[in-house]
Design a protein around this motif. Structure first.
Motif, PDB file in Angstrom:
ATOM      1  N   HIS A  10       0.410  -1.473   0.161  1.00  0.00           N
ATOM      2  CA  HIS A  10      -0.023   0.109  -0.202  1.00  0.00           C
ATOM      3  C   HIS A  10       1.073   0.970  -0.176  1.00  0.00           C
ATOM      4  O   HIS A  10       0.472   2.629  -0.182  1.00  0.00           O
ATOM      5  CB  HIS A  10      -0.907   0.274   1.198  1.00  0.00           C
ATOM      6  CG  HIS A  10      -0.406   0.152   2.388  1.00  0.00           C
ATOM      7  ND1 HIS A  10       0.628  -1.014   3.080  1.00  0.00           N
ATOM      8  CD2 HIS A  10      -0.023   1.048   3.558  1.00  0.00           C
ATOM      9  CE1 HIS A  10       0.899  -1.004   3.809  1.00  0.00           C
ATOM     10  NE2 HIS A  10       0.565   0.820   4.150  1.00  0.00           N
ATOM     11  N   GLU A  88      -1.476   4.707   4.864  1.00  0.00           N
ATOM     12  CA  GLU A  88      -0.739   4.695   6.688  1.00  0.00           C
ATOM     13  C   GLU A  88      -2.219   4.320   7.402  1.00  0.00           C
ATOM     14  O   GLU A  88      -2.771   3.606   7.694  1.00  0.00           O
ATOM     15  CB  GLU A  88       0.374   4.872   6.904  1.00  0.00           C
ATOM     16  CG  GLU A  88       0.935   3.720   8.422  1.00  0.00           C
ATOM     17  CD  GLU A  88       1.421   2.913   7.446  1.00  0.00           C
ATOM     18  OE1 GLU A  88       1.545   1.564   8.536  1.00  0.00           O
ATOM     19  OE2 GLU A  88       1.331   3.128   6.099  1.00  0.00           O
ATOM     20  N   GLU A  90      -5.193   4.612   6.701  1.00  0.00           N
ATOM     21  CA  GLU A  90      -6.316   3.932   5.719  1.00  0.00           C
ATOM     22  C   GLU A  90      -6.210   1.887   5.766  1.00  0.00           C
ATOM     23  O   GLU A  90      -6.687   2.133   6.148  1.00  0.00           O
ATOM     24  CB  GLU A  90      -6.898   4.192   4.106  1.00  0.00           C
ATOM     25  CG  GLU A  90      -7.442   5.432   3.796  1.00  0.00           C
ATOM     26  CD  GLU A  90      -8.105   5.555   3.091  1.00  0.00           C
ATOM     27  OE1 GLU A  90      -8.972   5.911   1.972  1.00  0.00           O
ATOM     28  OE2 GLU A  90      -7.212   5.308   1.767  1.00  0.00           O
ATOM     29  N   HIS A  91      -4.761   1.812   5.904  1.00  0.00           N
ATOM     30  CA  HIS A  91      -4.361   0.851   6.114  1.00  0.00           C
ATOM     31  C   HIS A  91      -4.633  -0.068   7.370  1.00  0.00           C
ATOM     32  O   HIS A  91      -4.961  -0.924   7.000  1.00  0.00           O
ATOM     33  CB  HIS A  91      -2.659   0.176   5.907  1.00  0.00           C
ATOM     34  CG  HIS A  91      -2.944  -0.704   5.587  1.00  0.00           C
ATOM     35  ND1 HIS A  91      -3.061  -1.964   4.806  1.00  0.00           N
ATOM     36  CD2 HIS A  91      -1.833  -1.647   6.420  1.00  0.00           C
ATOM     37  CE1 HIS A  91      -1.969  -2.871   5.270  1.00  0.00           C
ATOM     38  NE2 HIS A  91      -1.545  -2.290   6.264  1.00  0.00           N
ATOM     39  N   ARG A  92      -4.396   1.746   8.412  1.00  0.00           N
ATOM     40  CA  ARG A  92      -4.589   0.932  10.023  1.00  0.00           C
ATOM     41  C   ARG A  92      -5.701   1.037  10.270  1.00  0.00           C
ATOM     42  O   ARG A  92      -6.282  -0.032  10.411  1.00  0.00           O
ATOM     43  CB  ARG A  92      -3.253   1.235  10.685  1.00  0.00           C
ATOM     44  CG  ARG A  92      -2.201   1.770  10.428  1.00  0.00           C
ATOM     45  CD  ARG A  92      -1.630   2.688  10.952  1.00  0.00           C
ATOM     46  NE  ARG A  92       0.184   2.165  10.782  1.00  0.00           N
ATOM     47  CZ  ARG A  92       1.007   1.685  11.392  1.00  0.00           C
ATOM     48  NH1 ARG A  92       0.481   1.036  12.615  1.00  0.00           N
ATOM     49  NH2 ARG A  92       2.276   0.958  11.242  1.00  0.00           N
ATOM     50  N   ALA A  93      -6.381   1.752   9.032  1.00  0.00           N
ATOM     51  CA  ALA A  93      -8.233   1.770   9.522  1.00  0.00           C
ATOM     52  C   ALA A  93      -8.931   0.123   9.319  1.00  0.00           C
ATOM     53  O   ALA A  93     -10.280   0.392   9.530  1.00  0.00           O
ATOM     54  CB  ALA A  93      -8.401   2.682   9.556  1.00  0.00           C
ATOM     55  N   GLY A  94      -8.483   0.025   8.015  1.00  0.00           N
ATOM     56  CA  GLY A  94      -9.018  -1.550   7.897  1.00  0.00           C
ATOM     57  C   GLY A  94      -9.440  -0.826   7.033  1.00  0.00           C
ATOM     58  O   GLY A  94     -10.721  -1.921   6.415  1.00  0.00           O
ATOM     59  N   GLY A  95     -10.152  -0.041   5.929  1.00  0.00           N
ATOM     60  CA  GLY A  95     -10.791   0.728   4.657  1.00  0.00           C
ATOM     61  C   GLY A  95     -10.780   2.146   3.937  1.00  0.00           C
ATOM     62  O   GLY A  95      -9.271   3.095   5.156  1.00  0.00           O
ATOM     63  N   VAL A 130      -6.498   5.184  15.294  1.00  0.00           N
ATOM     64  CA  VAL A 130      -5.046   4.698  14.653  1.00  0.00           C
ATOM     65  C   VAL A 130      -4.088   6.054  14.891  1.00  0.00           C
ATOM     66  O   VAL A 130      -3.389   6.570  14.755  1.00  0.00           O
ATOM     67  CB  VAL A 130      -4.699   4.635  13.212  1.00  0.00           C
ATOM     68  CG1 VAL A 130      -6.048   2.898  13.036  1.00  0.00           C
ATOM     69  CG2 VAL A 130      -5.346   5.080  12.099  1.00  0.00           C
TER      70      VAL A 130
END
Length: 367
Positions: A10, A88, A90-95, A130
């Motif tokens: 990502h 980063e 969005e990736h950690r938030a899962g969407g 996050v």
């Protein structure tokens, strides 16, 4: 082992953005270098009594593409930071974030730990879990803040980058100007007064040297292009400013945001993104490890070496009759060859230097 395993899928976009910034820096650097070669500053001798003042009569205007390329490079570096942070989150938030939350995402630049905490807890940003104090991403953002530089926040790279980009986005393009780095008489003497380098742009009427009437001395003038930091009004060599900020983003900020550490192989800066690549590994394999500033420094060093080599060889009695051949040989050397040949002579002294110079002259004449 994959040197870039620390870069997740990502965040692959960061390599291409850095390559774009590198290309912009190279273009700006070439324009700056070309500009300093073309009668950047013209001089005249003004007689006052028994002294002659070497006075600036004109300063060539800077190409406007130069300041805009510098602004574009700085904005691209900041955009790369912002894009990496957003990806980063969005990736950690899962969407994907909602439009309301997305508008609040930015790389903060705060003067204290308390200000950073206020930034994170401001609505609606405080709903992005996050980003909240205590999380890994919050700690990484904190490590990049100006308040970590206890001696002077004004020289922190993030503070400098934000100042430049805010100025060029909301006010004017970057402010650049011509300075005189040095004036060097070919034959220094106590009766020649050379003006120390000024801490402001050179202008018509500036006196660069004073000498007695009748004293004829050639001198070398070294112009440089500098950029002004908006938050301190100080001037810095343009290519050095771009180099230092690019290096910080690529070597420190991005690895820390993405991997949580700077102890990783930094992404290579030089990649031709005018062509398409089937995958990231193919692209990264085609990338060069020398940054735009390093390549420009090599180019300048090679030019100086090509100019210096004939003079060095002509000082030897074996080379003095062959000036034209030696000059033609030096002019035909590639950048790598010129640097290597010039460097090869620096380690010798006395008899060893004489032998090395004679061997190089023989090589030229027997080629």
């Amino acid at each position: 082992m994959d040197r870039y395993a620390w870069l997740p899928d990502h965040q692959l976009h960061a390599a291409y953005s850095l390559a774009h910034a590198d290309s912009l820096i190279e273009q700006a650097g070439h324009l700056a270098l070309d500009h300093t070669r073309r009668d950047t500053v013209t001089l005249d001798h003004v007689v006052e009594g028994d002294m002659v003042s070497t006075t600036v009569t004109s300063v060539a205007p800077l190409p406007q593409a130069l300041v805009r390329l510098a602004s574009d490079a700085l904005n691209q570096l900041r955009s790369t930071l912002e894009h990496v942070l957003y990806a980063e989150i969005e990736h950690r938030a899962g969407g994907p974030l909602s439009s309301e939350h997305a508008r609040t995402v930015e790389m903060p630049c705060t003067p204290s730990a308390n200000d950073l905490q206020k930034w994170a807890e401001k609505r609606p940003r405080r709903d992005i879990a996050v980003l909240q104090p205590g999380t890994a991403l919050y700690r990484r953002i904190a490590d990049l803040q100006p308040f970590q530089r206890r001696d002077s926040q004004d020289v922190h790279p993030l503070k400098i980058l934000v100042a430049h980009t805010n100025h060029s986005k909301h006010r004017t393009p970057s402010l650049a100007a011509t300075f005189v780095a040095a004036v060097q008489p070919d034959q220094p003497s106590d009766d020649i007064q050379v003006t120390p380098p000024l801490d402001r742009p050179i202008k018509v009427g500036d006196v660069l040297a004073i000498q007695p009437v009748g004293r004829v001395v050639e001198a070398s003038l070294w112009p440089k292009i500098a950029i002004q930091r908006p938050h301190t009004d100080t001037w810095h060599i343009l290519i050095h400013e771009l180099r230092d900020l690019e290096s910080w983003v690529r070597r420190s900020a991005l690895p820390l945001l993405i991997a949580g550490s700077t102890d990783v192989s930094p992404l290579p800066p030089h990649l031709d993104i005018t062509i398409g690549y089937a995958d990231f590994r193919t692209a990264i394999g085609a990338a060069g490890t020398a940054s735009a500033a390093d390549r420009l420094e090599m180019l300048l060093g090679a030019e100086m070496a090509r100019e210096a080599l004939p003079g060095i060889l002509l000082m030897h009695s074996h080379g003095s009759p062959h000036g034209q051949a030696l000059a033609a040989w030096a002019a035909a050397l590639s950048d790598d060859e010129a640097l290597q040949r010039h460097e090869s002579l620096r380690g010798f002294q006395g008899h060893d230097l004489d032998t090395a110079v004679r061997a190089m002259i023989d090589e030229v004449l027997n080629a």
